[in-house]
Write a protein that holds these residues in place. Structure first.
Motif, PDB file in Angstrom:
ATOM      1  N   MET A   1      -8.784  -9.056  10.447  1.00 18.31           N
ATOM      2  CA  MET A   1      -8.983  -7.787  11.113  1.00 18.31           C
ATOM      3  C   MET A   1     -10.430  -7.366  10.923  1.00 18.31           C
ATOM      4  O   MET A   1     -11.075  -7.734   9.962  1.00 18.31           O
ATOM      5  N   ALA A   2     -10.914  -6.557  11.816  1.00 17.61           N
ATOM      6  CA  ALA A   2     -12.271  -6.054  11.735  1.00 17.61           C
ATOM      7  C   ALA A   2     -12.432  -5.197  10.485  1.00 17.61           C
ATOM      8  O   ALA A   2     -11.533  -4.475  10.099  1.00 17.61           O
ATOM      9  N   ARG A   3     -13.582  -5.303   9.854  1.00 15.33           N
ATOM     10  CA  ARG A   3     -13.849  -4.523   8.641  1.00 15.33           C
ATOM     11  C   ARG A   3     -14.271  -3.111   8.978  1.00 15.33           C
ATOM     12  O   ARG A   3     -14.973  -2.878   9.942  1.00 15.33           O
ATOM     13  N   VAL A   4     -13.846  -2.178   8.155  1.00 15.99           N
ATOM     14  CA  VAL A   4     -14.239  -0.786   8.300  1.00 15.99           C
ATOM     15  C   VAL A   4     -15.657  -0.650   7.772  1.00 15.99           C
ATOM     16  O   VAL A   4     -15.954  -1.085   6.666  1.00 15.99           O
ATOM     17  N   THR A   5     -16.547  -0.088   8.583  1.00 14.79           N
ATOM     18  CA  THR A   5     -17.921   0.134   8.132  1.00 14.79           C
ATOM     19  C   THR A   5     -18.296   1.588   8.380  1.00 14.79           C
ATOM     20  O   THR A   5     -17.633   2.296   9.123  1.00 14.79           O
TER      21      THR A   5
ATOM     22  N   PRO B   1      18.150  -5.869  10.742  1.00 17.70           N
ATOM     23  CA  PRO B   1      17.982  -6.518   9.432  1.00 17.70           C
ATOM     24  C   PRO B   1      16.640  -6.120   8.799  1.00 17.70           C
ATOM     25  O   PRO B   1      15.626  -6.061   9.483  1.00 17.70           O
ATOM     26  N   PRO B   2      16.611  -5.876   7.504  1.00 16.56           N
ATOM     27  CA  PRO B   2      15.387  -5.408   6.858  1.00 16.56           C
ATOM     28  C   PRO B   2      14.304  -6.479   6.668  1.00 16.56           C
ATOM     29  O   PRO B   2      13.132  -6.154   6.543  1.00 16.56           O
ATOM     30  N   GLU B   3      14.673  -7.762   6.653  1.00 15.20           N
ATOM     31  CA  GLU B   3      13.704  -8.807   6.362  1.00 15.20           C
ATOM     32  C   GLU B   3      12.528  -8.842   7.351  1.00 15.20           C
ATOM     33  O   GLU B   3      11.369  -8.918   6.923  1.00 15.20           O
ATOM     34  N   PRO B   4      12.756  -8.812   8.666  1.00 12.96           N
ATOM     35  CA  PRO B   4      11.607  -8.820   9.567  1.00 12.96           C
ATOM     36  C   PRO B   4      10.722  -7.575   9.431  1.00 12.96           C
ATOM     37  O   PRO B   4       9.505  -7.658   9.588  1.00 12.96           O
ATOM     38  N   VAL B   5      11.323  -6.450   9.091  1.00 13.06           N
ATOM     39  CA  VAL B   5      10.527  -5.235   8.883  1.00 13.06           C
ATOM     40  C   VAL B   5       9.638  -5.426   7.662  1.00 13.06           C
ATOM     41  O   VAL B   5       8.457  -5.057   7.669  1.00 13.06           O
ATOM     42  N   ARG B   6      10.172  -6.019   6.616  1.00 14.84           N
ATOM     43  CA  ARG B   6       9.375  -6.316   5.406  1.00 14.84           C
ATOM     44  C   ARG B   6       8.250  -7.304   5.742  1.00 14.84           C
ATOM     45  O   ARG B   6       7.138  -7.171   5.239  1.00 14.84           O
ATOM     46  N   ASP B   7       8.541  -8.310   6.579  1.00 18.40           N
ATOM     47  CA  ASP B   7       7.500  -9.261   6.994  1.00 18.40           C
ATOM     48  C   ASP B   7       6.368  -8.538   7.730  1.00 18.40           C
ATOM     49  O   ASP B   7       5.191  -8.802   7.486  1.00 18.40           O
ATOM     50  N   ALA B   8       6.730  -7.633   8.617  1.00 21.25           N
ATOM     51  CA  ALA B   8       5.719  -6.861   9.342  1.00 21.25           C
ATOM     52  C   ALA B   8       4.926  -5.990   8.374  1.00 21.25           C
ATOM     53  O   ALA B   8       3.704  -5.865   8.490  1.00 21.25           O
ATOM     54  N   CYS B   9       5.600  -5.417   7.416  1.00 18.52           N
ATOM     55  CA  CYS B   9       4.939  -4.590   6.408  1.00 18.52           C
ATOM     56  C   CYS B   9       3.896  -5.404   5.647  1.00 18.52           C
ATOM     57  O   CYS B   9       2.757  -4.969   5.461  1.00 18.52           O
ATOM     58  N   LYS B  10       4.264  -6.590   5.213  1.00 18.02           N
ATOM     59  CA  LYS B  10       3.339  -7.458   4.471  1.00 18.02           C
ATOM     60  C   LYS B  10       2.124  -7.813   5.322  1.00 18.02           C
ATOM     61  O   LYS B  10       0.992  -7.815   4.833  1.00 18.02           O
ATOM     62  N   LEU B  11       2.350  -8.120   6.596  1.00 20.28           N
ATOM     63  CA  LEU B  11       1.236  -8.465   7.478  1.00 20.28           C
ATOM     64  C   LEU B  11       0.321  -7.262   7.691  1.00 20.28           C
ATOM     65  O   LEU B  11      -0.902  -7.388   7.633  1.00 20.28           O
ATOM     66  N   VAL B  12       0.889  -6.091   7.910  1.00 18.20           N
ATOM     67  CA  VAL B  12       0.071  -4.883   8.087  1.00 18.20           C
ATOM     68  C   VAL B  12      -0.758  -4.633   6.826  1.00 18.20           C
ATOM     69  O   VAL B  12      -1.950  -4.329   6.904  1.00 18.20           O
ATOM     70  N   MET B  13      -0.159  -4.800   5.664  1.00 17.17           N
ATOM     71  CA  MET B  13      -0.897  -4.610   4.417  1.00 17.17           C
ATOM     72  C   MET B  13      -2.066  -5.585   4.323  1.00 17.17           C
ATOM     73  O   MET B  13      -3.177  -5.192   3.950  1.00 17.17           O
ATOM     74  N   GLN B  14      -1.833  -6.841   4.683  1.00 23.57           N
ATOM     75  CA  GLN B  14      -2.913  -7.826   4.621  1.00 23.57           C
ATOM     76  C   GLN B  14      -4.015  -7.511   5.628  1.00 23.57           C
ATOM     77  O   GLN B  14      -5.203  -7.603   5.312  1.00 23.57           O
ATOM     78  N   LEU B  15      -3.643  -7.111   6.833  1.00 21.45           N
ATOM     79  CA  LEU B  15      -4.643  -6.755   7.844  1.00 21.45           C
ATOM     80  C   LEU B  15      -5.483  -5.568   7.380  1.00 21.45           C
ATOM     81  O   LEU B  15      -6.714  -5.556   7.584  1.00 21.45           O
ATOM     82  N   LEU B  16      -4.862  -4.601   6.751  1.00 19.44           N
ATOM     83  CA  LEU B  16      -5.613  -3.445   6.252  1.00 19.44           C
ATOM     84  C   LEU B  16      -6.556  -3.845   5.125  1.00 19.44           C
ATOM     85  O   LEU B  16      -7.700  -3.390   5.070  1.00 19.44           O
ATOM     86  N   ARG B  17      -6.098  -4.710   4.229  1.00 16.82           N
ATOM     87  CA  ARG B  17      -6.984  -5.204   3.165  1.00 16.82           C
ATOM     88  C   ARG B  17      -8.155  -5.973   3.765  1.00 16.82           C
ATOM     89  O   ARG B  17      -9.300  -5.799   3.340  1.00 16.82           O
ATOM     90  N   ASP B  18      -7.863  -6.828   4.735  1.00 19.77           N
ATOM     91  CA  ASP B  18      -8.919  -7.598   5.387  1.00 19.77           C
ATOM     92  C   ASP B  18      -9.937  -6.700   6.079  1.00 19.77           C
ATOM     93  O   ASP B  18     -11.104  -7.051   6.221  1.00 19.77           O
ATOM     94  N   ALA B  19      -9.488  -5.525   6.515  1.00 24.38           N
ATOM     95  CA  ALA B  19     -10.372  -4.573   7.191  1.00 24.38           C
ATOM     96  C   ALA B  19     -11.197  -3.764   6.197  1.00 24.38           C
ATOM     97  O   ALA B  19     -12.037  -2.975   6.594  1.00 24.38           O
ATOM     98  N   GLY B  20     -10.933  -3.947   4.908  1.00 31.55           N
ATOM     99  CA  GLY B  20     -11.727  -3.272   3.901  1.00 31.55           C
ATOM    100  C   GLY B  20     -11.080  -2.048   3.280  1.00 31.55           C
ATOM    101  O   GLY B  20     -11.710  -1.361   2.472  1.00 31.55           O
TER     102      GLY B  20
END
Length: 87
Positions: free
Chosen positions: A1-5, A45-64
């Motif tokens: 994801m693009a970094r926050v500057t 089912p909660p599993e795909p929601v958790r998968d989306a949550c993990k991906l969103v968290m990683q994208l936010l970290r990648d963005a800074g």
């Protein structure tokens, strides 16, 4: 994801150029998210929601973002939070 500057953009043209530069990665990130069948609905089912949550968290970290974490409340899906550092 693009970094926050915290850079200031000097002109409309440079802003448009920055958006054009970021668009391929942002589009790829959005495609990753839309491939996960995560519907925040009580009977889903909660599993795909958790998968989306993990991906969103990683994208936010990648963005800074810092302090990216989930807020887990009873009988809800996770809520993702994060902080953007001040300039």
């Amino acid at each position: 994801m693009a970094r926050v500057t915290h850079e200031r953009t000097a002109s409309k043209e440079s802003l448009a150029s920055a958006v054009d530069k970021l668009m391929p990665q942002l589009t790829a990130d959005l495609k990753k998210l839309t491939r996960i069948p995560s519907i925040s609905e009580s009977n889903f089912p909660p599993e795909p929601v958790r998968d989306a949550c993990k991906l969103v968290m990683q994208l936010l970290r990648d963005a800074g973002l810092q302090q990216v974490k989930t807020l887990d409340l009873p009988e809800t899906h996770p809520i993702v939070t994060g902080e953007i550092p001040a300039p």
